[in-house]
Design a protein around this motif. Sequence first.
Motif, mmCIF file in Angstrom:
data_model
loop_
_atom_site.group_PDB
_atom_site.id
_atom_site.type_symbol
_atom_site.label_atom_id
_atom_site.label_comp_id
_atom_site.label_asym_id
_atom_site.label_seq_id
_atom_site.Cartn_x
_atom_site.Cartn_y
_atom_site.Cartn_z
ATOM 1 N N ASN A 217 0.810 -1.220 0.000
ATOM 2 C CA ASN A 217 0.000 0.000 0.000
ATOM 3 C C ASN A 217 0.845 1.273 0.000
ATOM 4 O O ASN A 217 0.310 2.383 -0.016
ATOM 5 C CB ASN A 217 -0.930 0.018 1.212
ATOM 6 N N VAL A 218 2.169 1.094 0.018
ATOM 7 C CA VAL A 218 3.087 2.227 0.116
ATOM 8 C C VAL A 218 3.793 2.480 -1.214
ATOM 9 O O VAL A 218 4.006 3.623 -1.611
ATOM 10 C CB VAL A 218 4.134 1.965 1.231
ATOM 11 N N MET A 219 4.158 1.397 -1.893
ATOM 12 C CA MET A 219 4.872 1.493 -3.164
ATOM 13 C C MET A 219 3.959 1.008 -4.284
ATOM 14 O O MET A 219 3.621 -0.167 -4.345
ATOM 15 C CB MET A 219 6.151 0.644 -3.125
ATOM 16 N N ILE A 220 3.553 1.927 -5.153
ATOM 17 C CA ILE A 220 2.616 1.615 -6.233
ATOM 18 C C ILE A 220 3.366 1.701 -7.565
ATOM 19 O O ILE A 220 3.648 2.806 -8.049
ATOM 20 C CB ILE A 220 1.413 2.584 -6.242
ATOM 21 N N PRO A 221 3.714 0.573 -8.186
ATOM 22 C CA PRO A 221 4.479 0.626 -9.440
ATOM 23 C C PRO A 221 3.601 0.925 -10.648
ATOM 24 O O PRO A 221 2.392 0.712 -10.635
ATOM 25 C CB PRO A 221 5.086 -0.780 -9.536
ATOM 26 N N ASP A 222 4.230 1.438 -11.691
ATOM 27 C CA ASP A 222 3.596 1.704 -12.975
ATOM 28 C C ASP A 222 4.211 0.797 -14.035
ATOM 29 O O ASP A 222 5.303 0.246 -13.855
ATOM 30 C CB ASP A 222 3.819 3.157 -13.402
ATOM 31 N N SER A 223 3.529 0.679 -15.163
ATOM 32 C CA SER A 223 4.101 -0.012 -16.310
ATOM 33 C C SER A 223 5.056 0.930 -17.040
ATOM 34 O O SER A 223 5.018 2.146 -16.862
ATOM 35 C CB SER A 223 2.998 -0.474 -17.265
ATOM 36 N N LEU A 224 5.899 0.355 -17.880
ATOM 37 C CA LEU A 224 6.815 1.165 -18.662
ATOM 38 C C LEU A 224 6.046 2.139 -19.548
ATOM 39 O O LEU A 224 6.444 3.311 -19.708
ATOM 40 C CB LEU A 224 7.717 0.268 -19.510
ATOM 41 N N GLU A 225 4.921 1.690 -20.105
ATOM 42 C CA GLU A 225 4.125 2.567 -20.965
ATOM 43 C C GLU A 225 3.509 3.708 -20.154
ATOM 44 O O GLU A 225 3.423 4.848 -20.633
ATOM 45 C CB GLU A 225 3.037 1.768 -21.669
ATOM 46 N N GLN A 226 3.071 3.439 -18.936
ATOM 47 C CA GLN A 226 2.548 4.510 -18.085
ATOM 48 C C GLN A 226 3.623 5.558 -17.804
ATOM 49 O O GLN A 226 3.350 6.759 -17.825
ATOM 50 C CB GLN A 226 2.018 3.929 -16.770
ATOM 51 N N HIS A 227 4.839 5.085 -17.529
ATOM 52 C CA HIS A 227 5.946 6.021 -17.310
ATOM 53 C C HIS A 227 6.180 6.866 -18.553
ATOM 54 O O HIS A 227 6.345 8.091 -18.466
ATOM 55 C CB HIS A 227 7.220 5.259 -16.941
ATOM 56 N N ARG A 228 6.212 6.214 -19.700
ATOM 57 C CA ARG A 228 6.479 6.931 -20.939
ATOM 58 C C ARG A 228 5.411 8.005 -21.191
ATOM 59 O O ARG A 228 5.724 9.157 -21.489
ATOM 60 C CB ARG A 228 6.527 5.951 -22.114
ATOM 61 N N GLU A 229 4.150 7.628 -21.070
ATOM 62 C CA GLU A 229 3.060 8.566 -21.325
ATOM 63 C C GLU A 229 3.087 9.731 -20.341
ATOM 64 O O GLU A 229 2.859 10.894 -20.722
ATOM 65 C CB GLU A 229 1.718 7.831 -21.241
ATOM 66 N N ARG A 230 3.368 9.457 -19.086
ATOM 67 C CA ARG A 230 3.392 10.524 -18.085
ATOM 68 C C ARG A 230 4.567 11.469 -18.333
ATOM 69 O O ARG A 230 4.434 12.693 -18.214
ATOM 70 C CB ARG A 230 3.478 9.926 -16.677
ATOM 71 N N LEU A 231 5.726 10.924 -18.652
ATOM 72 C CA LEU A 231 6.890 11.771 -18.917
ATOM 73 C C LEU A 231 6.664 12.658 -20.136
ATOM 74 O O LEU A 231 7.038 13.838 -20.135
ATOM 75 C CB LEU A 231 8.135 10.896 -19.103
ATOM 76 N N LEU A 232 6.049 12.122 -21.167
ATOM 77 C CA LEU A 232 5.733 12.937 -22.343
ATOM 78 C C LEU A 232 4.717 14.019 -21.986
ATOM 79 O O LEU A 232 4.832 15.161 -22.441
ATOM 80 C CB LEU A 232 5.215 12.045 -23.474
ATOM 81 N N ALA A 233 3.742 13.657 -21.151
ATOM 82 C CA ALA A 233 2.751 14.639 -20.712
ATOM 83 C C ALA A 233 3.388 15.737 -19.863
ATOM 84 O O ALA A 233 2.909 16.880 -19.851
ATOM 85 C CB ALA A 233 1.631 13.951 -19.932
#
Length: 255
Positions: A217-233
Motif C-alpha cells: 500500500n506504500v509502493m505503487i508501481p507503474d508499467s513502462l508505458e505509463q511512465h512513458r506517457e506521463r513523462l511525455l505529458a
Amino acid sequence: MQTFIGIAVNKQPDRIFAQPLEQVPDFTFNEDVVRVFPDMIKRSVPGYPTIVENLGVMASQFAQPHSVLYDLGCSLGAVTQALRRHVQIEDCQVIAVDNSSAMVERCSEYLHAQDSMFQELLPVDVIEADILNLDFQPTSLVALNFTLQFIKPEQRLELLTRIRQALMPGGALLLSEKLCFADAEQQQLLTDLHIAFKRANGYSELEIAQKRSAIENVMIPDSLEQHRERLLAAGFSKVIPWFQCLNFASMIALP
C-alpha cells in the motif's frame, strides 16, 4: 564491514521481517530500515549496483557547469556518491534530498567518509525535505532512483512537470522504478522470478510475505508505458529505457 557502492559500512543483516508479526505495519524508512538498508537493497533489487554506478557514468555526459544535480529520494546517498565519482564539472553542486531524518543523518555520514577517500569531489548539500515541496533550481541532471513509486500516483505528473521546467537544455532525468505489466502472464512470471531472486539471497518465505504486505500500500508501481506517457505529458521529448533486470528498470528522459 561491507561496501555500499564504494563506502565501507557496518554490516547489518536485514532481519526486520524474520519473526511473525501479528499485524504487519506499512513500510517506512525509519531507523530500523536505515540500519539494514544496504543489505536490504542488495538482496531485494536485482541489478541495483549496476544501475547506481551507471547513473554516475551517464550523469557525466549530461552535467553542465553553473547548475545543480539533484538526487531526489537519496536514501543513504548511493547515487550521490556515484555522481561525485564520475562528474568532474566546475561550478557544479549535488543536492541530495530525502524526507527521512534517519536516512539524511546516515547519508551525511557516508558522504563525509567519501570526502576522506577522494579528492576534488563535487560539493554536496544533503537536505531533509519533501521533494513535492522543493523549489527547484536550474538543473542539468535529476536522478529519481526508485523514488517516484513511493509518491502518490495522482501527484507524480505534477512533480515530473516541475522537474522538466527546471531542467536545462541538454540535461536529463534518470528514472529507475519497479515495473508492473499489463499482460497477466508476464506479470506473474516476473513476480515469481523476483521472489526466486529474494529467496536465493537468503530471505525466507515469511520474510518475503511480510515485506510484501508491508509495502503493497506504500509502493505503487507503474508499467513502462505509463511512465512513458506521463513523462511525455510532463513535457519531456524522449524516453529511452536503458536497463531492465526482471521487473526493475531504469530510463533516461530528455527535455
